[in-house]
Structure formats: C-alpha cells, structure tokens
Design a protein around this motif. Structure first.
Motif, PDB file in Angstrom:
ATOM      1  N   GLN A 219       0.617  -1.002   0.041  1.00 26.20           N
ATOM      2  CA  GLN A 219      -0.213  -0.005  -0.077  1.00 26.20           C
ATOM      3  C   GLN A 219       0.391   1.628   0.125  1.00 26.20           C
ATOM      4  O   GLN A 219       0.542   2.592  -0.576  1.00 26.20           O
ATOM      5  CB  GLN A 219      -0.773  -0.074   1.154  1.00 26.20           C
ATOM      6  CG  GLN A 219      -1.891  -0.834   1.026  1.00 26.20           C
ATOM      7  CD  GLN A 219      -3.017  -0.738  -0.170  1.00 26.20           C
ATOM      8  OE1 GLN A 219      -2.966  -1.731  -1.257  1.00 26.20           O
ATOM      9  NE2 GLN A 219      -3.973   0.044   0.099  1.00 26.20           N
ATOM     10  N   THR A 220       2.187   0.843   0.932  1.00 22.21           N
ATOM     11  CA  THR A 220       2.313   2.554   0.732  1.00 22.21           C
ATOM     12  C   THR A 220       3.288   2.577  -1.052  1.00 22.21           C
ATOM     13  O   THR A 220       3.352   4.809  -0.996  1.00 22.21           O
ATOM     14  CB  THR A 220       4.240   2.299   1.801  1.00 22.21           C
ATOM     15  OG1 THR A 220       3.346   1.664   3.577  1.00 22.21           O
ATOM     16  CG2 THR A 220       4.748   2.966   2.196  1.00 22.21           C
ATOM     17  N   GLU A 221       4.155   1.325  -1.654  1.00 15.87           N
ATOM     18  CA  GLU A 221       4.420   1.649  -2.693  1.00 15.87           C
ATOM     19  C   GLU A 221       3.234   2.614  -3.834  1.00 15.87           C
ATOM     20  O   GLU A 221       3.097   3.784  -4.643  1.00 15.87           O
ATOM     21  CB  GLU A 221       4.506   0.354  -3.454  1.00 15.87           C
ATOM     22  CG  GLU A 221       5.673  -0.198  -2.821  1.00 15.87           C
ATOM     23  CD  GLU A 221       5.878  -1.182  -3.174  1.00 15.87           C
ATOM     24  OE1 GLU A 221       5.499  -1.998  -4.209  1.00 15.87           O
ATOM     25  OE2 GLU A 221       7.387  -2.374  -2.349  1.00 15.87           O
ATOM     26  N   ILE A 222       1.575   1.868  -3.545  1.00 15.42           N
ATOM     27  CA  ILE A 222       0.484   2.564  -4.393  1.00 15.42           C
ATOM     28  C   ILE A 222       0.296   4.065  -3.872  1.00 15.42           C
ATOM     29  O   ILE A 222       0.150   4.441  -4.896  1.00 15.42           O
ATOM     30  CB  ILE A 222      -0.520   1.643  -3.692  1.00 15.42           C
ATOM     31  CG1 ILE A 222      -0.313   0.199  -4.195  1.00 15.42           C
ATOM     32  CG2 ILE A 222      -1.557   2.701  -4.698  1.00 15.42           C
ATOM     33  CD1 ILE A 222      -1.758  -0.841  -3.806  1.00 15.42           C
ATOM     34  N   MET A 223       0.534   3.779  -2.688  1.00 20.53           N
ATOM     35  CA  MET A 223       0.473   5.718  -1.818  1.00 20.53           C
ATOM     36  C   MET A 223       1.675   6.388  -2.261  1.00 20.53           C
ATOM     37  O   MET A 223       1.049   8.066  -3.443  1.00 20.53           O
ATOM     38  CB  MET A 223       0.044   5.656  -0.800  1.00 20.53           C
ATOM     39  CG  MET A 223      -1.155   5.041  -0.318  1.00 20.53           C
ATOM     40  SD  MET A 223      -1.149   5.037   1.563  1.00 20.53           S
ATOM     41  CE  MET A 223      -0.158   3.790   1.853  1.00 20.53           C
ATOM     42  N   GLU A 224       2.332   6.516  -2.385  1.00 20.05           N
ATOM     43  CA  GLU A 224       3.718   7.025  -3.285  1.00 20.05           C
ATOM     44  C   GLU A 224       3.946   7.394  -4.860  1.00 20.05           C
ATOM     45  O   GLU A 224       3.999   8.145  -5.375  1.00 20.05           O
ATOM     46  CB  GLU A 224       5.036   6.194  -2.950  1.00 20.05           C
ATOM     47  CG  GLU A 224       6.220   7.427  -3.099  1.00 20.05           C
ATOM     48  CD  GLU A 224       5.847   8.831  -2.447  1.00 20.05           C
ATOM     49  OE1 GLU A 224       6.543   9.364  -2.419  1.00 20.05           O
ATOM     50  OE2 GLU A 224       6.346   8.422  -1.025  1.00 20.05           O
ATOM     51  N   LYS A 225       2.881   5.934  -5.550  1.00 20.00           N
ATOM     52  CA  LYS A 225       2.842   6.675  -6.826  1.00 20.00           C
ATOM     53  C   LYS A 225       1.661   7.700  -6.964  1.00 20.00           C
ATOM     54  O   LYS A 225       1.710   8.795  -7.693  1.00 20.00           O
ATOM     55  CB  LYS A 225       2.427   4.619  -7.764  1.00 20.00           C
ATOM     56  CG  LYS A 225       3.302   4.078  -8.190  1.00 20.00           C
ATOM     57  CD  LYS A 225       3.485   3.127  -8.280  1.00 20.00           C
ATOM     58  CE  LYS A 225       4.299   1.633  -8.390  1.00 20.00           C
ATOM     59  NZ  LYS A 225       3.984   0.982  -8.995  1.00 20.00           N
ATOM     60  N   ILE A 226       0.608   7.229  -6.246  1.00 21.33           N
ATOM     61  CA  ILE A 226      -0.101   8.347  -6.603  1.00 21.33           C
ATOM     62  C   ILE A 226       0.163   9.364  -6.389  1.00 21.33           C
ATOM     63  O   ILE A 226      -0.122  10.796  -6.633  1.00 21.33           O
ATOM     64  CB  ILE A 226      -1.762   7.757  -5.960  1.00 21.33           C
ATOM     65  CG1 ILE A 226      -2.230   6.278  -6.349  1.00 21.33           C
ATOM     66  CG2 ILE A 226      -2.707   8.803  -5.630  1.00 21.33           C
ATOM     67  CD1 ILE A 226      -3.578   5.906  -5.192  1.00 21.33           C
ATOM     68  N   LEU A 227       0.674   9.754  -4.670  1.00 17.96           N
ATOM     69  CA  LEU A 227       1.265  10.913  -4.482  1.00 17.96           C
ATOM     70  C   LEU A 227       1.949  12.114  -5.139  1.00 17.96           C
ATOM     71  O   LEU A 227       1.967  12.722  -5.292  1.00 17.96           O
ATOM     72  CB  LEU A 227       1.741  11.194  -3.189  1.00 17.96           C
ATOM     73  CG  LEU A 227       2.262  12.147  -2.279  1.00 17.96           C
ATOM     74  CD1 LEU A 227       0.435  12.690  -1.654  1.00 17.96           C
ATOM     75  CD2 LEU A 227       2.094  11.202  -1.624  1.00 17.96           C
ATOM     76  N   GLN A 228       2.681  11.240  -5.655  1.00 16.43           N
ATOM     77  CA  GLN A 228       3.415  11.842  -6.973  1.00 16.43           C
ATOM     78  C   GLN A 228       3.139  11.889  -8.686  1.00 16.43           C
ATOM     79  O   GLN A 228       3.592  13.671  -9.144  1.00 16.43           O
ATOM     80  CB  GLN A 228       4.812   9.925  -7.587  1.00 16.43           C
ATOM     81  CG  GLN A 228       5.832  10.095  -6.393  1.00 16.43           C
ATOM     82  CD  GLN A 228       6.215  11.523  -6.066  1.00 16.43           C
ATOM     83  OE1 GLN A 228       6.776  11.827  -6.630  1.00 16.43           O
ATOM     84  NE2 GLN A 228       6.631  11.444  -4.978  1.00 16.43           N
ATOM     85  N   GLU A 229       2.167  11.601  -8.304  1.00 13.84           N
ATOM     86  CA  GLU A 229       1.324  11.549  -9.735  1.00 13.84           C
ATOM     87  C   GLU A 229       0.068  12.809  -9.279  1.00 13.84           C
ATOM     88  O   GLU A 229      -0.222  13.997 -10.491  1.00 13.84           O
ATOM     89  CB  GLU A 229       0.030  11.049 -10.496  1.00 13.84           C
ATOM     90  CG  GLU A 229      -0.282  11.292 -11.688  1.00 13.84           C
ATOM     91  CD  GLU A 229      -1.469   9.978 -12.499  1.00 13.84           C
ATOM     92  OE1 GLU A 229      -2.331  10.668 -12.762  1.00 13.84           O
ATOM     93  OE2 GLU A 229      -1.204   9.160 -11.512  1.00 13.84           O
ATOM     94  N   VAL A 230      -0.238  12.865  -7.871  1.00 15.34           N
ATOM     95  CA  VAL A 230      -0.921  14.432  -7.355  1.00 15.34           C
ATOM     96  C   VAL A 230      -0.146  15.550  -7.346  1.00 15.34           C
ATOM     97  O   VAL A 230      -0.258  16.720  -8.143  1.00 15.34           O
ATOM     98  CB  VAL A 230      -1.705  14.589  -5.799  1.00 15.34           C
ATOM     99  CG1 VAL A 230      -1.897  15.093  -5.284  1.00 15.34           C
ATOM    100  CG2 VAL A 230      -2.195  12.977  -5.974  1.00 15.34           C
ATOM    101  N   LYS A 231       1.330  15.114  -7.678  1.00 15.11           N
ATOM    102  CA  LYS A 231       1.890  16.513  -7.118  1.00 15.11           C
ATOM    103  C   LYS A 231       2.092  17.181  -8.207  1.00 15.11           C
ATOM    104  O   LYS A 231       2.597  18.132  -8.758  1.00 15.11           O
ATOM    105  CB  LYS A 231       3.542  15.664  -6.685  1.00 15.11           C
ATOM    106  CG  LYS A 231       3.344  15.936  -5.281  1.00 15.11           C
ATOM    107  CD  LYS A 231       4.824  15.294  -4.576  1.00 15.11           C
ATOM    108  CE  LYS A 231       4.990  15.164  -2.874  1.00 15.11           C
ATOM    109  NZ  LYS A 231       6.285  14.230  -2.583  1.00 15.11           N
ATOM    110  N   ALA A 232       2.318  15.868 -10.014  1.00 12.70           N
ATOM    111  CA  ALA A 232       2.996  16.397 -10.707  1.00 12.70           C
ATOM    112  C   ALA A 232       1.728  17.045 -11.870  1.00 12.70           C
ATOM    113  O   ALA A 232       1.517  18.024 -12.715  1.00 12.70           O
ATOM    114  CB  ALA A 232       2.487  15.374 -11.828  1.00 12.70           C
ATOM    115  N   THR A 233      -0.032  16.885 -11.020  1.00 13.93           N
ATOM    116  CA  THR A 233      -0.651  17.471 -12.006  1.00 13.93           C
ATOM    117  C   THR A 233      -1.061  18.321 -11.600  1.00 13.93           C
ATOM    118  O   THR A 233      -1.331  19.588 -10.437  1.00 13.93           O
ATOM    119  CB  THR A 233      -1.523  16.134 -11.758  1.00 13.93           C
ATOM    120  OG1 THR A 233      -2.020  15.687 -11.555  1.00 13.93           O
ATOM    121  CG2 THR A 233      -3.816  16.802 -12.033  1.00 13.93           C
TER     122      THR A 233
END
Length: 155
Positions: free
Chosen positions: A16-30
């Motif tokens: 889940q931490t890996e999933i959240m980190e990917k989502i968070l990186q995309e949130v930052k980039a959006t």
C-alpha cells in the motif's frame, strides 16, 4: 498475537505504501488548469484515500477491531485508527493526521456519490495543497505503526 497475521499486515503495508507513493507523485505533478485536469486530480485524491482506507481495513481485521455500525463504516474506521487500544495495538493516526484524512474522507464521499455534482476547482486545488503540505504527518504515523508491528514480530 501470532506472527503470521503481523507479517501479512507488514507485507500489505509495503504494498500500500508503494501504491500511495505513486499516487502522491501523480498528485504532485497534476496541475489542474482545465476541467479534465481537475477531475483527474479529484480522482487521484479519491484513490489516495481509498489506498489508505484499505490499509486501515487490514489493520482492523488483523487486530479484530470490528466496526459494528455499517451505516457509518468509513467514518468509524477512520476514528478507530486514532484510538490507542490498550493491550491490543497503539493508535495508527495522530490528531493532525486524523483531521487531514477526515477531510479527504469527506471529499472521497462527495466524489464517489455525487454523480450530478460539478467539482469546485478551488476546493480540489486546496485539498491537494493541504495533503501535500501535511503528508509528512501521515507518513510519520504510518512509520511509527510499522515500528510497532516490527517490534511485535520480535516478541
């Protein structure tokens, strides 16, 4: 407590931490400039909360911390994560993390259940900024809980 359920939970934490980190990186980039970008950012914020909630469900399941009132399941699950359950487990979330995630939970509910609702771009952008600014509290709390699990595995 047996080590096997704790080991499974630790593995789930890693996933889940890996999933959240990917989502968070995309949130930052959006950068939500157009309606479609705002909708995409809202979708990412929804997914971020869902990934956290899945983790909370696994914690509750591992420690047999059931939610009885299913009509308020999402709210009650989040509340339980800020509780220290003596002799069972420490709290998962601090007050700071709980407040941030409760707002994100409320947004997730609106996003998921309001089919004829126009997203307010300023609200979505504001929530993005709040999550990014305060994510360190959530990470800290999760790290502390992981330390508890790892210590319990050694006992």
């Amino acid at each position: 407590m047996k080590k096997e359920p704790l080991a499974i939970l630790l593995g789930y934490f890693t996933n889940q931490t890996e999933i959240m980190e990917k989502i968070l990186q995309e949130v930052k980039a959006t950068k939500p400039s157009a309606r479609e970008k705002v909708s995409h950012l809202a979708y990412l914020l929804h997914n971020l909360y869902c990934a956290l909630e899945d983790l909370f469900q696994e914690i509750a399941k591992t420690f047999e911390n059931r939610i009885e009132d299913l009509s308020k399941y999402h709210r009650e699950l989040l509340k339980r994560m800020q509780l220290d359950v003596p002799g069972i487990r420490p709290r998962v979330l601090s007050k700071e993390s709980y407040l941030i995630l409760d707002e994100l939970r409320g947004f997730r509910h609106i996003f998921r259940h309001s089919y004829d609702y126009e997203l307010a771009p300023d609200r979505v952008k504001s929530l993005k900024q709040k999550i990014l600014t305060n994510w360190r509290y959530i990470e800290r709390d999760l790290d502390i809980f992981i330390d508890f699990l790892q210590g319990a595995m050694k006992d």
